[in-house]
Design a protein around this motif. Sequence first.
Motif, PDB file in Angstrom:
ATOM      1  N   ARG A  46       0.823  -1.210   0.000  1.00  0.00           N
ATOM      2  CA  ARG A  46       0.000   0.000   0.000  1.00  0.00           C
ATOM      3  C   ARG A  46       0.860   1.264   0.000  1.00  0.00           C
ATOM      4  O   ARG A  46       0.477   2.279  -0.585  1.00  0.00           O
ATOM      5  N   ASP A  47       2.039   1.198   0.664  1.00  0.00           N
ATOM      6  CA  ASP A  47       2.931   2.362   0.671  1.00  0.00           C
ATOM      7  C   ASP A  47       3.597   2.552  -0.686  1.00  0.00           C
ATOM      8  O   ASP A  47       3.828   3.682  -1.121  1.00  0.00           O
ATOM      9  N   ALA A  50       0.994   4.172  -2.849  1.00  0.00           N
ATOM     10  CA  ALA A  50       0.855   5.592  -2.509  1.00  0.00           C
ATOM     11  C   ALA A  50       1.993   6.404  -3.117  1.00  0.00           C
ATOM     12  O   ALA A  50       1.780   7.521  -3.616  1.00  0.00           O
ATOM     13  N   GLU A  53       1.304   6.731  -6.887  1.00  0.00           N
ATOM     14  CA  GLU A  53       0.220   7.682  -7.135  1.00  0.00           C
ATOM     15  C   GLU A  53       0.700   9.115  -6.931  1.00  0.00           C
ATOM     16  O   GLU A  53       0.338  10.020  -7.689  1.00  0.00           O
TER      17      GLU A  53
END
Length: 320
Positions: A46-47, A50, A53
């Motif tokens: 998830r990091d 992020a 993105e």
Amino acid sequence: MTEHISYTTEELAQILKVSKLTVYDLIKKGELPSYRVGRQMRVDARDLEAYIEAAKTVKKIKTVGPSVTTAAAPTSQPTRQGVPSTARQLIISGQDISLDILANHLEKQSGSFRPLRSYVGSLNSLIAMYLGEADIVSTHLFDGDTGEYNVPYVKRILVGHSYTVVNLLSRWAGFYVKQGNPKNIQTWSDLTKANARIVNREKGSGVRILLDEKLRIEGISPDRIKGYDMEETNHVGVATRIANDHADVGIGIEKTAQMVGIDFIPMIEERYDLVILKTAENQPFIRALLEVIRSDAFQQEINALGGYNLSQTGKIIYET
């Protein structure tokens, strides 16, 4: 339970199509949150998402901006302690706390270098240097045939390279045992006692090679040692297992035994050296490195830790 996905630095380098050095820099600058599992640095999926993105957002705002590959490209903005991000990044590989102090002094001394730390064992660090993935490698590798430290391994692994081996410090290696040494472990052959459980280090570490070389010299098969396959990835892990009664004996350095509060039986004073490739690009960095480790400020900070012998610090042990 939701599946937890994370990536190693090697996997991140492949995903982002960048070098491991760039990944280390992203982690150091806090752009990729990370955590350590054993001796591996990991980043949650998830990091990573992020970060990607955020890189895309920057690209949209600027119309023509950095891709994922170049999102970590250096700018002229200052970073920690005033070191510009255009400074040359240097990977210092090894686990001793003295290397963290060395990295701090190198960074403070000049705006030309940005040290990054890789916590990998001696043998694997040398292999990483051969592959071009490390700039300063620390080694404490005992050669049973010559009784010498480090140079025989450096000669075998860095074939075709020109290099310098310089001493950082010396330190005692020996047995970690419970207070009072209830199993009376005094010699390498004592490791075969039926009532003694050992906790080992991982393959490629200097301690594992020391043990295996001593067993070879003594003619002792690892099969005779209870717990030989039980591994930890650092000195603290080994010492803690003994302190918590999960093992009776391990091998490590004196400093850690003092920290954890167990007894230490000295067996050999090992030479802890640094290896640097001698290239035209590395000449300024070699001069800076020698200046740091020979300085009073650096040596005083190491001396304050206790447990280290600095009588040869800064001495060129071998060079091609």
